[in-house]
Design an enzyme around this catalytic site. Sequence first.
Site, PDB file in Angstrom:
ATOM      1  N   ASP A 132     -21.192  -4.275 -35.361  1.00 13.97           N
ATOM      2  CA  ASP A 132     -19.843  -3.924 -35.754  1.00 13.97           C
ATOM      3  C   ASP A 132     -18.622  -5.037 -35.298  1.00 13.97           C
ATOM      4  OD1 ASP A 132     -20.953  -1.435 -36.093  1.00 13.97           O
ATOM      5  OD2 ASP A 132     -20.739  -0.834 -33.826  1.00 13.97           O
TER       6      ASP A 132
ATOM      7  N   CYS B 217      -1.550  -1.403   7.294  1.00 14.07           N
ATOM      8  CA  CYS B 217      -0.759  -0.357   7.530  1.00 14.07           C
ATOM      9  C   CYS B 217      -0.550   0.336   8.793  1.00 14.07           C
ATOM     10  CB  CYS B 217      -1.248   0.606   6.239  1.00 14.07           C
ATOM     11  SG  CYS B 217      -1.123   0.141   4.629  1.00 14.07           S
TER      12      CYS B 217
ATOM     13  N   SER C  44     -27.615   2.901 -28.705  1.00 21.35           N
ATOM     14  CA  SER C  44     -28.486   3.685 -27.970  1.00 21.35           C
ATOM     15  C   SER C  44     -29.683   3.018 -26.890  1.00 21.35           C
ATOM     16  CB  SER C  44     -29.309   4.329 -29.297  1.00 21.35           C
ATOM     17  OG  SER C  44     -28.507   5.000 -30.021  1.00 21.35           O
TER      18      SER C  44
ATOM     19  N   VAL D 147     -29.046   0.823 -25.074  1.00 21.71           N
ATOM     20  CA  VAL D 147     -28.418   0.287 -23.727  1.00 21.71           C
ATOM     21  C   VAL D 147     -28.121   1.756 -23.062  1.00 21.71           C
ATOM     22  CG1 VAL D 147     -26.544  -0.615 -22.600  1.00 21.71           C
ATOM     23  CG2 VAL D 147     -27.359  -1.837 -24.496  1.00 21.71           C
ATOM     24  N   ILE D 148     -27.715   2.644 -23.558  1.00 20.14           N
ATOM     25  CA  ILE D 148     -27.399   3.868 -23.210  1.00 20.14           C
ATOM     26  C   ILE D 148     -28.839   4.621 -22.401  1.00 20.14           C
ATOM     27  CG2 ILE D 148     -26.821   6.347 -23.381  1.00 20.14           C
ATOM     28  CD1 ILE D 148     -24.769   5.086 -25.488  1.00 20.14           C
ATOM     29  N   THR D 149     -29.731   4.392 -23.406  1.00 21.34           N
ATOM     30  CA  THR D 149     -31.183   4.924 -23.012  1.00 21.34           C
ATOM     31  C   THR D 149     -31.576   4.178 -21.692  1.00 21.34           C
ATOM     32  OG1 THR D 149     -31.699   5.391 -24.930  1.00 21.34           O
ATOM     33  CG2 THR D 149     -33.402   5.323 -23.686  1.00 21.34           C
TER      34      THR D 149
ATOM     35  N   LEU E 253     -13.817  -4.596 -28.291  1.00 27.68           N
ATOM     36  CA  LEU E 253     -13.902  -4.194 -26.894  1.00 27.68           C
ATOM     37  C   LEU E 253     -12.603  -4.289 -26.100  1.00 27.68           C
ATOM     38  CD1 LEU E 253     -17.524  -5.203 -26.255  1.00 27.68           C
ATOM     39  CD2 LEU E 253     -16.638  -3.077 -27.316  1.00 27.68           C
TER      40      LEU E 253
ATOM     41  N   HIS F 186       0.888  -1.257  -0.066  1.00 22.21           N
ATOM     42  CA  HIS F 186       0.003   0.023   0.156  1.00 22.21           C
ATOM     43  C   HIS F 186       0.926   1.343   0.061  1.00 22.21           C
ATOM     44  CE1 HIS F 186      -3.873  -2.093   1.684  1.00 22.21           C
ATOM     45  NE2 HIS F 186      -3.444  -2.742   0.661  1.00 22.21           N
TER      46      HIS F 186
ATOM     47  N   GLU G 148       1.341   3.740   1.969  1.00 20.52           N
ATOM     48  CA  GLU G 148       1.878   4.166   3.106  1.00 20.52           C
ATOM     49  C   GLU G 148       3.285   3.207   3.370  1.00 20.52           C
ATOM     50  OE1 GLU G 148      -2.534   4.016   4.391  1.00 20.52           O
ATOM     51  OE2 GLU G 148      -1.133   3.201   2.941  1.00 20.52           O
TER      52      GLU G 148
END
Length: 377
Positions: free
Chosen positions: A194, A78, A290, A292-294, A198, A44, A46
């Site tokens: 498409d 820590c 669109s 899925v975004i919506t 990804l 970590h 610290e």
Amino acid sequence: MMLALELAEKGRGKVEPNPMVGAVLVKNDEIIGTGYHQIFGGAHAEVHAIHEGGANCKGATLYVSMEPCAHYGKTAPCVDAIVKAGIGKVIAAIIDPNPITSGKGIRKLKEAGIEIKLGVMEFQAMKLNASFFKLMQQGLPYVIVKWAMSLDGKIATHTGDSKWITCEESRVYAHKVRGQVDGILVGINTVLRDDPLLTCRLEGGRNPKRIIIDSNASLPLHSRLLKTIHESEIVVAVSRNALPERIKKLRQLGCEVIQTNTMSGRVDLQELFRQLGEMKMTNILVEGGSRVITAVLEDCLADKVIVFIAPIIIGGQGANSPVLGKGIDAIAESVKVNEITIKRFSDDVVIEGFLKYKHRQGKDTMADSLRLIRPTE
């Protein structure tokens, strides 16, 4: 503390599901050690700072962007290293929201006689780790919605052509964002249209898990996604109406299949995100399409938006806009985008901001979340 936060940012995309943490050791008005959490499972912040400070740590002040941990996980607590180093004072930006350690680190340091100061740049510290706070407090991944569009708000022509709306520099930045998230989510229509990979196509970039919303388990077996499953995991979200033989085949090919209840003929996104949270997925990038975004916006599931705007005009009634659906009746009901930042790549403009829903129930601001985790005096 500003330096500690800047150091913490270096861990983005490398330490999840842990938080990004930075630490700075100061003695006699000089920095004697710095560190940040570099990789999940590694030392970590610290510990790195203490290692650099060495014997000079005795009596020093430690600035840290989040409460030091007090539990055994991938590494030792820590707080033990801080006490052993002889540090005299700890200034922490914010309490760790993880219930395993929340407040315990501060308490153990106080019991060891170390002076404590809390709340320095706490809002900035929470903003830095917004995804970690959401996962810890709500059990849900932080959701970023991204799209690229023309000046007239189109994400493709009426024929479906979308390559390329933005310039190459914008696309490089988009891949950088991909490399910083745990998962990238698209709908099956985007895959069918498409045949995307990804993946993060930057040298040294991390490939996120690829999450496909596919109600009927119709992901083509010859798709580039399945051909590259060895490069990055694939999660397919299907409804309970999906054919068992299709689900079995996807699992045989190595996909993780998540089944949810059916909501209006589609995957229940709220149930899906709950399951992704149970998988400790800290942040999800929603890239389309669109529908899925919506759906993500209509269900008030998104936390942040990244919009690429290219100086072109596409036109066409049949050309898709990024957000569809019924829409709102009055401007007063619109989803607000707050704390805007604007970037520019060549002639493209990128707008980023946090989403504020008018009618979302419960706590939905970072200020509200801060009140949830502040320890009582």
